[in-house]
Enzyme design. Structure first.
Site, mmCIF file in Angstrom:
data_model
loop_
_atom_site.group_PDB
_atom_site.id
_atom_site.type_symbol
_atom_site.label_atom_id
_atom_site.label_comp_id
_atom_site.label_asym_id
_atom_site.label_seq_id
_atom_site.Cartn_x
_atom_site.Cartn_y
_atom_site.Cartn_z
ATOM 1 N N LYS A 161 0.853 -1.197 -0.048
ATOM 2 C CA LYS A 161 -0.175 -0.102 0.019
ATOM 3 C C LYS A 161 0.892 1.297 -0.077
ATOM 4 C CE LYS A 161 -3.945 1.609 2.575
ATOM 5 N NZ LYS A 161 -4.929 1.978 3.783
ATOM 6 N N SER A 163 -9.750 1.628 2.424
ATOM 7 C CA SER A 163 -8.953 2.579 1.808
ATOM 8 C C SER A 163 -7.884 1.658 1.060
ATOM 9 C CB SER A 163 -8.082 3.684 2.455
ATOM 10 O OG SER A 163 -7.280 3.063 3.465
ATOM 11 N N SER A 213 -10.022 -0.807 6.935
ATOM 12 C CA SER A 213 -9.551 -0.634 5.595
ATOM 13 C C SER A 213 -8.810 -1.855 4.871
ATOM 14 C CB SER A 213 -8.453 0.750 5.558
ATOM 15 O OG SER A 213 -8.970 1.737 5.731
#
Length: 495
Positions: free
Chosen positions: A36, A164, A188
């Site tokens: 990420k 996210s 997330s």
């Protein structure tokens, strides 16, 4: 395949073209992963999917990326996300939306551009390189970045990937990597894992080092692991589960629990507060089927439990998380690093114009909300009340779990071993529908994931059909027991 799917689903913010050396004898040799884009790396940019960090390259590696490289895993690229982790759709990115690869997208939404940089030096042209202080050499790195097409179209039946950590989930779901690393502040990792039908594990808070993670909310941010293979999730967690003196929130070695023995009679609690009336029929049917199958097995006992503060978790979470975010994002002023505006006036100072241009709408919204909660009025009426709700929630979880809390040792000897509930109340919304909802309505997607984050509990989203999943949670510190039971449930082939 990597480029083709990246063009259609916009999974990566950068794809590494220069392969780094890896340990062929490591525990993760011959595996690939995606990271990420809020975990810093020296070999690829770290942007948090924000304009304000669009060209930032870190001078050091995060602890997570170091450990994975040491064990021979190859980083494919950094994944797209909601800007600074603020969102649950992966549509709030400076690099454009990430789409759900479980659903067909016919046309490309981005183009890929090749870029390069030099570690240890600043390249002026072909002949001249300015070396940074205290460095004697430099390394050349090439990578691809997405550029959103001005005329792109999203197919009408396309659904959101969740966020996210949507790019990380999409990379796994599209079989571009063996596993991916995401971060989970309020769901997330689990929500996009649910929407893409993969495993998504959020460990106990403090089990994986946050050194090198660009913070959203320090008291909640937790690094998680995503894969189609639960055994690989367990293996990666075993490598990352180490105390790190560089991270002040890292759990000390003596407090870590490694026991994964599950009792022959497993007591599972079903929170009454999570039996939501608004749950979609598809999710309800899968949920009922799962409970019926578990009831038929002699080793499982199901109990209804009550955790009253669950109903207050969502407003408490958004009060706390925005407060921490408003403080953390104050460092982005365009002076020390990152994007810097070229035009400003006396009425609108340089740092104000930089932040106005550099942050997206959702980030600005949360900064304003957090600043209000920390104001002289909001601090007592909002922030402190939210803190009390969080403390009460932790106490209530301790009163239902049989295992002792990792730090306080609080527990209920007659309690349950695990908690089970759906990950999301519905299938992932259509992108066209989601773009019309209000911010407050979008926050409701986190209603089932937020409570476990507030308490810092280990929790895993397990796929239960296409874009449907359920969460398995344990007491703080008992991560290996959660993973062990998840392996057992996976072997039952309940789908």
């Amino acid at each position: 395949m990597l480029r083709q799917l990246s063009l259609k689903y916009n999974i990566f913010t950068s794809i590494a073209l220069t392969k780094t050396e890896s340990n062929s004898a490591g525990l993760l040799a011959n595996t690939s992963y995606a990271l990420k884009d809020n975990l810093v790396t020296r070999d690829t940019p770290t942007t948090c999917s924000s304009k304000i960090l669009a060209n930032y390259v870190s001078p050091f590696d995060s602890t997570v990326s170091k450990l994975l490289t040491q064990e021979g895993s190859q980083l494919i690229g950094k994944t797209n996300m909601d800007e600074f982790g603020m969102g649950n759709s992966s549509l709030n990115s400076h690099f454009g939306p990430t789409l759900n690869p479980l659903y067909e997208q016919k046309s490309d939404i981005v183009d890929l551009e090749e870029r390069e940089f030099w570690i240890g030096g600043e390249r002026l042209n072909e002949e001249i390189t300015f070396k940074r202080p205290y460095t004697d050499n430099y390394l050349h790195r090439k990578y691809l970045v997405p550029k959103v097409r001005s005329d792109y179209k999203i197919d009408p039946q396309m659904r959101i990937v969740g966020g996210s950590s949507g790019g990380s989930a999409a990379a796994v779901a599209a079989d571009l990597v063996d596993y991916a690393i995401g971060t989970d502040t309020g769901g997330s990792v689990r929500l996009p894992s649910c929407y893409t039908s993969i495993f998504g594990f959020k460990p106990s808070y403090g089990r994986i080092s946050r050194w090198g993670l660009i913070p959203y909310a320090q008291s909640l941010d937790t690094i998680g692991i995503m894969s189609k293979n639960i055994n690989l999730v367990r293996k990666v967690f075993g490598i990352l589960d180490k105390h790190d003196s560089a991270d002040p929130t890292s759990v000390s070695q003596e407090n870590r629990i490694y026991d994964d023995k599950v009792d022959s009679q497993i007591k599972i609690g079903i929170p009454t507060e999570m039996s939501l009336e608004g749950m979609e029929n598809d999710v309800k049917e899968k949920w009922r089927k799962l409970l019926k199958q578990l009831q038929k097995l002699p080793e499982f006992e199901l109990f209804l439990i009550s955790v009253p503060s669950l109903s207050k978790s969502l407003p408490a979470y958004y009060t706390l998380v925005t407060s921490e975010a408003s403080s953390n994002l104050a460092r982005y002023d365009g002076i020390r690093y990152g994007y810097r505006t070229g035009e400003y006036t006396n009425l609108e100072p340089e740092f104000a114009k930089t932040r106005s241009e550099g942050f997206g709408p959702e980030v600005k919204r949360r900064i304003i909300l957090g600043s209000y909660s920390l104001s002289s009025y909001g601090y007592n009426s909002h922030f402190m009340n939210a803190t009390k709700v969080r403390s009460k929630l932790i106490q209530e979880f301790n009163s239902v779990f049989k295992e002792p809390h990792m730090l306080t040792k609080d527990h209920n000897p007659d309690g349950v071993d695990f908690i089970l509930c759906p990950t999301a109340t519905s299938l992932p919304p259509l992108v066209s529908q989601y773009q019309k909802v209000t911010p407050v309505e979008s926050y409701m997607n986190d209603i089932l994931t937020v409570p476990f984050s507030l308490a810092g509990l280990p929790v895993l989203s397990i796929p239960l059909g296409r874009s449907i999943g359920f969460q398995l949670a344990g007491q703080l510190g008992h991560d290996y027991k959660v993973l062990k039971l998840a392996q057992m449930i996976d072997e039952l082939h309940i789908r």
